[in-house]
Design a protein around this motif. Sequence first.
Motif, PDB file in Angstrom:
ATOM      1  N   SER A  45      -8.078  -9.778  -7.762  1.00  0.00           N
ATOM      2  CA  SER A  45      -6.662  -9.432  -8.097  1.00  0.00           C
ATOM      3  C   SER A  45      -6.218  -8.066  -7.464  1.00  0.00           C
ATOM      4  O   SER A  45      -7.271  -7.561  -7.033  1.00  0.00           O
ATOM      5  CB  SER A  45      -6.663  -9.396  -9.456  1.00  0.00           C
ATOM      6  OG  SER A  45      -7.486  -8.340 -10.236  1.00  0.00           O
ATOM      7  N   TRP A  46      -4.871  -7.919  -7.169  1.00  0.00           N
ATOM      8  CA  TRP A  46      -4.199  -6.618  -6.370  1.00  0.00           C
ATOM      9  C   TRP A  46      -3.252  -6.463  -7.008  1.00  0.00           C
ATOM     10  O   TRP A  46      -2.427  -7.186  -7.413  1.00  0.00           O
ATOM     11  CB  TRP A  46      -4.591  -6.948  -5.154  1.00  0.00           C
ATOM     12  CG  TRP A  46      -4.724  -8.621  -4.653  1.00  0.00           C
ATOM     13  CD1 TRP A  46      -5.446  -9.455  -4.867  1.00  0.00           C
ATOM     14  CD2 TRP A  46      -3.335  -9.267  -4.555  1.00  0.00           C
ATOM     15  NE1 TRP A  46      -4.905 -10.577  -4.324  1.00  0.00           N
ATOM     16  CE2 TRP A  46      -3.776 -10.712  -4.296  1.00  0.00           C
ATOM     17  CE3 TRP A  46      -1.876  -8.833  -4.170  1.00  0.00           C
ATOM     18  CZ2 TRP A  46      -2.694 -11.690  -3.936  1.00  0.00           C
ATOM     19  CZ3 TRP A  46      -0.842  -9.932  -3.922  1.00  0.00           C
ATOM     20  CH2 TRP A  46      -1.381 -11.227  -3.748  1.00  0.00           C
ATOM     21  N   ALA A  47      -2.853  -5.046  -6.999  1.00  0.00           N
ATOM     22  CA  ALA A  47      -1.480  -4.801  -7.411  1.00  0.00           C
ATOM     23  C   ALA A  47      -0.785  -3.474  -6.813  1.00  0.00           C
ATOM     24  O   ALA A  47      -1.836  -2.516  -6.374  1.00  0.00           O
ATOM     25  CB  ALA A  47      -1.643  -4.513  -9.048  1.00  0.00           C
ATOM     26  N   VAL A  48       0.205  -3.479  -6.740  1.00  0.00           N
ATOM     27  CA  VAL A  48       0.965  -2.344  -6.524  1.00  0.00           C
ATOM     28  C   VAL A  48       2.545  -2.185  -7.574  1.00  0.00           C
ATOM     29  O   VAL A  48       2.855  -3.234  -7.992  1.00  0.00           O
ATOM     30  CB  VAL A  48       1.640  -2.353  -4.973  1.00  0.00           C
ATOM     31  CG1 VAL A  48       3.020  -1.493  -5.166  1.00  0.00           C
ATOM     32  CG2 VAL A  48       0.520  -1.896  -4.034  1.00  0.00           C
ATOM     33  N   SER A  49       2.514  -0.894  -7.840  1.00  0.00           N
ATOM     34  CA  SER A  49       3.422  -0.514  -9.009  1.00  0.00           C
ATOM     35  C   SER A  49       4.287   0.129  -8.887  1.00  0.00           C
ATOM     36  O   SER A  49       4.672   0.817  -7.698  1.00  0.00           O
ATOM     37  CB  SER A  49       2.799  -0.060 -10.143  1.00  0.00           C
ATOM     38  OG  SER A  49       2.485   1.196 -10.264  1.00  0.00           O
ATOM     39  N   LEU A  84       6.996  -6.693   0.361  1.00  0.00           N
ATOM     40  CA  LEU A  84       5.657  -7.364   0.078  1.00  0.00           C
ATOM     41  C   LEU A  84       5.760  -8.606  -0.337  1.00  0.00           C
ATOM     42  O   LEU A  84       4.848  -9.448  -0.079  1.00  0.00           O
ATOM     43  CB  LEU A  84       5.205  -6.397  -1.167  1.00  0.00           C
ATOM     44  CG  LEU A  84       4.680  -4.906  -0.983  1.00  0.00           C
ATOM     45  CD1 LEU A  84       4.227  -4.249  -2.353  1.00  0.00           C
ATOM     46  CD2 LEU A  84       3.422  -5.132  -0.120  1.00  0.00           C
ATOM     47  N   ASN A  85       6.867  -9.016  -0.851  1.00  0.00           N
ATOM     48  CA  ASN A  85       6.891 -10.458  -1.312  1.00  0.00           C
ATOM     49  C   ASN A  85       6.968 -11.402   0.023  1.00  0.00           C
ATOM     50  O   ASN A  85       6.409 -12.469  -0.075  1.00  0.00           O
ATOM     51  CB  ASN A  85       8.271 -10.626  -1.853  1.00  0.00           C
ATOM     52  CG  ASN A  85       8.636 -11.701  -2.940  1.00  0.00           C
ATOM     53  OD1 ASN A  85       7.558 -11.910  -3.646  1.00  0.00           O
ATOM     54  ND2 ASN A  85       9.834 -12.347  -3.187  1.00  0.00           N
ATOM     55  N   VAL A  86       7.549 -10.990   0.969  1.00  0.00           N
ATOM     56  CA  VAL A  86       7.334 -11.763   2.317  1.00  0.00           C
ATOM     57  C   VAL A  86       6.152 -11.685   2.757  1.00  0.00           C
ATOM     58  O   VAL A  86       5.447 -12.811   3.004  1.00  0.00           O
ATOM     59  CB  VAL A  86       8.219 -11.180   3.349  1.00  0.00           C
ATOM     60  CG1 VAL A  86       8.076 -11.699   4.890  1.00  0.00           C
ATOM     61  CG2 VAL A  86       9.850 -11.360   2.989  1.00  0.00           C
ATOM     62  N   LYS A  87       5.267 -10.582   2.788  1.00  0.00           N
ATOM     63  CA  LYS A  87       3.832 -10.498   3.116  1.00  0.00           C
ATOM     64  C   LYS A  87       2.890 -11.579   2.295  1.00  0.00           C
ATOM     65  O   LYS A  87       2.144 -12.262   2.841  1.00  0.00           O
ATOM     66  CB  LYS A  87       3.376  -9.161   3.195  1.00  0.00           C
ATOM     67  CG  LYS A  87       3.993  -8.145   4.216  1.00  0.00           C
ATOM     68  CD  LYS A  87       3.681  -8.688   5.584  1.00  0.00           C
ATOM     69  CE  LYS A  87       4.670  -7.891   6.332  1.00  0.00           C
ATOM     70  NZ  LYS A  87       4.872  -8.583   7.844  1.00  0.00           N
ATOM     71  N   PHE A  88       3.218 -11.393   1.013  1.00  0.00           N
ATOM     72  CA  PHE A  88       2.415 -12.326   0.008  1.00  0.00           C
ATOM     73  C   PHE A  88       2.546 -13.573   0.274  1.00  0.00           C
ATOM     74  O   PHE A  88       1.607 -14.824   0.512  1.00  0.00           O
ATOM     75  CB  PHE A  88       2.797 -11.950  -1.473  1.00  0.00           C
ATOM     76  CG  PHE A  88       2.447 -10.631  -1.947  1.00  0.00           C
ATOM     77  CD1 PHE A  88       1.557  -9.845  -1.385  1.00  0.00           C
ATOM     78  CD2 PHE A  88       3.143 -10.078  -2.917  1.00  0.00           C
ATOM     79  CE1 PHE A  88       1.647  -8.487  -1.613  1.00  0.00           C
ATOM     80  CE2 PHE A  88       2.913  -8.906  -3.627  1.00  0.00           C
ATOM     81  CZ  PHE A  88       2.074  -7.943  -2.719  1.00  0.00           C
ATOM     82  N   LYS A  89       4.104 -13.990   0.680  1.00  0.00           N
ATOM     83  CA  LYS A  89       4.047 -15.762   0.956  1.00  0.00           C
ATOM     84  C   LYS A  89       3.603 -16.021   2.375  1.00  0.00           C
ATOM     85  O   LYS A  89       3.142 -17.061   2.456  1.00  0.00           O
ATOM     86  CB  LYS A  89       5.414 -15.720   0.690  1.00  0.00           C
ATOM     87  CG  LYS A  89       6.171 -15.793  -0.811  1.00  0.00           C
ATOM     88  CD  LYS A  89       7.607 -16.014  -0.760  1.00  0.00           C
ATOM     89  CE  LYS A  89       7.870 -15.995  -2.318  1.00  0.00           C
ATOM     90  NZ  LYS A  89       9.292 -16.509  -2.730  1.00  0.00           N
ATOM     91  N   GLU A  90       3.710 -15.051   3.287  1.00  0.00           N
ATOM     92  CA  GLU A  90       3.124 -15.397   4.477  1.00  0.00           C
ATOM     93  C   GLU A  90       1.547 -15.457   4.573  1.00  0.00           C
ATOM     94  O   GLU A  90       1.119 -16.124   5.294  1.00  0.00           O
ATOM     95  CB  GLU A  90       3.498 -14.067   5.549  1.00  0.00           C
ATOM     96  CG  GLU A  90       4.853 -14.207   6.130  1.00  0.00           C
ATOM     97  CD  GLU A  90       4.927 -12.885   6.988  1.00  0.00           C
ATOM     98  OE1 GLU A  90       6.281 -12.765   7.331  1.00  0.00           O
ATOM     99  OE2 GLU A  90       4.259 -12.157   7.135  1.00  0.00           O
TER     100      GLU A  90
END
Lengths: 544, 544
Positions: free
Chosen positions: B318-322, B114-120
């Motif tokens: 806002s959006w979240a996954v936990s 997810l971190n990569v997708k968020f930055k992309e």
Amino acid sequence: MVASLRLPSLTSLLFPATTRYPAALRRRVLCPRNRPASGFATAPSSGTAASPDTKPEVNRLRSDQAVTPRSQDFNAWYLDVIASAELADYGPVRGTMVIRPYGYAIWEAIQDYLNVKFKETGHSNMYFPQFIPYSFIEKEASHVEGFSPELALVTVGGGHELEEKLVVRPTSETIVNHMFTQWIHSYRDLPLMINQWANVTRWEMRTKPFIRTLEFLWQEGHTAHATPEEAEKEAKQMIEIYTRFAFEQTSIPVIAGRKSKLETFAGADTTYTIEAMMGDRKALQAGTSHNLGQNFSRAFGTQFQDENGERQHVWQTSWAVSTRFVGGIIMTHGDDTGLMLPPKIAPIQVVIVPIWKKDTEKTQVLSAASSVKEVLQTAGVRVKLDDTTERTAGWKFNFWEMKGVPIRIEIGPRDVSSNCVVVSRRDIPGKAGKVFGISMEPSTLVAYVKEKLDEIQSSLLEKAISFRDSNIVDVNSYEELKAAIASGKWARGPWSASDSDEQRVKEETGATIRCFPFEQTLGSKTCLMTGNPAEEVAIFAKSY
Amino acid sequence: MVASLRLPSLTSLLFPATTRYPAALRRRVLCPRNRPASGFATAPSSGTAASPDTKPEVNRLRSDQAVTPRSQDFNAWYLDVIASAELADYGPVRGTMVIRPYGYAIWEAIQDYLNVKFKETGHSNMYFPQFIPYSFIEKEASHVEGFSPELALVTVGGGHELEEKLVVRPTSETIVNHMFTQWIHSYRDLPLMINQWANVTRWEMRTKPFIRTLEFLWQEGHTAHATPEEAEKEAKQMIEIYTRFAFEQTSIPVIAGRKSKLETFAGADTTYTIEAMMGDRKALQAGTSHNLGQNFSRAFGTQFQDENGERQHVWQTSWAVSTRFVGGIIMTHGDDTGLMLPPKIAPIQVVIVPIWKKDTEKTQVLSAASSVKEVLQTAGVRVKLDDTTERTAGWKFNFWEMKGVPIRIEIGPRDVSSNCVVVSRRDIPGKAGKVFGISMEPSTLVAYVKEKLDEIQSSLLEKAISFRDSNIVDVNSYEELKAAIASGKWARGPWSASDSDEQRVKEETGATIRCFPFEQTLGSKTCLMTGNPAEEVAIFAKSY
């Protein structure tokens, strides 16, 4: 009179999207009630505040107009750099900090490196709850003494008063041991080596962004071993990893050593530390590794059955590095112009500034700049193309220098014609750091840029070493120690005196023993305070 | 009668060090006061507890002896799997969870993707303080109504009663908006798109590891935009990223859609959700993305000057996954034997079990096993060589099956002679999933293993899709809906009835509207409850 900050607030510097320069040019006003009582430079703007919707052309600022010069007021400079470079902001609760993207990216670089090292040395990441029953904190006597003044307590949950108040973790030794006690049974369960990346809370009275905040981010490693030798080896190994990290990644020539008894972590037998000299020559404790002995295992009954079937308490370590390190990087390398980042942890290693006058030039310059960006990016360089049209090139030069980007590449119409670029080093100001005519040919350019990044990395370290060494004075008497400290330097001298002597030095000079460095000179020594034989030299300094 | 758990506690499974099997074979006893009142299987050990220093040889256990079979008691199975596979443990404070290395590694895989997708997609990571002044929570009316029953409050700091109590963040919209208000001035500051990885606290009464805990880990994205269209596009983009993540990385065929008004996030205009069907056919809300409209920007005065010089409130998402997602993975793919992990997020993708009888065989088998490990590791496969001598091969087979490792490679003396290995798939039990005679030749083996990992990834998804689709019933009346829910399935039917009708369904059936799925059938529809025209079908289900 502190000059006003003319640099704007940027939203997203690191990632593709579009770059926008908000036109609010007046000094970014930090919400007054968020400002700590101590320190923050409060000089009013000396320029005319531009209205938010005008787009004034700003000429190249002299660097000393950008932030309070470091040479003028170190503390004001530090806070200005944090605000101008958008590293952090104050949170609404006193002493808390918002870590902004540019500052957080430095923290991510720290995490990326350490996380790999921790795993390579056999540690697994996991996560412990942050709420700790108050009774846990009380179990280890010196631990509760050390931490109880700094605790934040949760007393209400879901609308009800809690039966037992909960501590918001200041550190996790107690809850870790509570769990270790359930997981460890036999010597075959050992060593147990874990780490967590987490937030921690310490109710500090005097706070400073990155250096000391109510809540901060860190990693905390916790290990349990079957023998004291193993625990000692682990504690030493981790301070060695921190030391290499500091030297190789952040160009900070820390001094590694052992803390004095007075300065040892609350609950540890021995604390190892890395101490860094900041630009104002104050010491910063930048990382610690504790040999906890059996203190927590006895308090929490963490036992194992050894190979002979006998029950023993485990031997433990814990070690941590925090967002404080970001503060250390700022205060080690920054200069009057602003931030100066070591390439290995710089979120942006190279900024490309295209320069054109006529619209006919614009297309070809931007096209060349994009190719250069592409080439460097593909080669793994973290690169930013600043192609906005709202600012002059000179303004951009200042801005990215203030942000500490190690290399700037300039591309103008003539460079495009000659298929060349201009490369400027952040660490060598002015013309001396500027090289013309570097070929745009991909392999040449990539090799050149990578070589320069390495050179900057080494050069920052060398400069910091020479600054450090020229500011440590070898002393052989208390008089010499006092003189050294009074002149703002560190004092290094033989020490075997008592805790109360150490306390006296602190009261009379403001300096504490930062460590007994691992690197000791040979030969017999005489305690600078008592004249008795001493086995080691200690380093004294004022500290953050 | 629930069979006892015979699988031991392991310390570090993921990283090189040595692997040790603690001999404490009795069912790992969770500290009773940590056990939630509801649900945890409390069957006493049915085997003889071995003393910690003996090393009994355990024969191959039948899989149904390892953990409570899923088919027998889903909840007991879930908790058993979490304990046996060492995914998590209970923390000392009711409702808290310790995430152990094997469980945390799954979370790290989620983060990495997810971190990569968020930055992309243009988002930057940063960090906000977790302590929020209580007054902030009260500013947005529906927000305070939604969250106030679940708050943990810090009332004491540094030994003193605080003037204003502090909320330990349950989510960060309020503090984010407080800061956004200071950072956003002009349309040039927009969009502002950030994310943070953090812990959050919600004082839940009924807790369940990973699914609902007092404290959990998540990412929360927060964005501000100049137009409602942009905010809507962003909210949709993020639920799309979550959807793809669920399908492609975790093999969970979530259904994406819009929440009903009753189920919308406290403070949002619209909530998009991904809903996953667990093995017991209950729904799990696995991720949400909210279009917040101007609700928080109006409450916090977050304004910008638009291109015409007019001040407007920003439009937000806002959006979240936990860590709840880890629970979703367990409950989607697990079987009677234990965990079954999709290869892309499995901490260990391949386990190598060497088999020998004579000592003369041991050397060559272990040497071959090491080479195979090396080859796979170099090819980027996450591989574990289980070379301990304390357990039989059969025991190891069971153990790693229970841990959900997608592929097992067996190497015995005859395999070494023929330069071959045996490859077993976790998702195809017994002989059907076992292939003999796969060449050890590196390129062949790597290609074979990678192909099988891909096949398993797809196969898990296909299986889950078919399970999902066979458990969704299209309904056209309330009677049909009730029948579907009563049979444990999901009901999908046209809906345009009132909030109170929705509430009635909940009270009478226990099911809620999970979402109005994005994928709708064409044609005119009639509300299953009222008979009025309906524009959309809704999905009803019982949920976690």
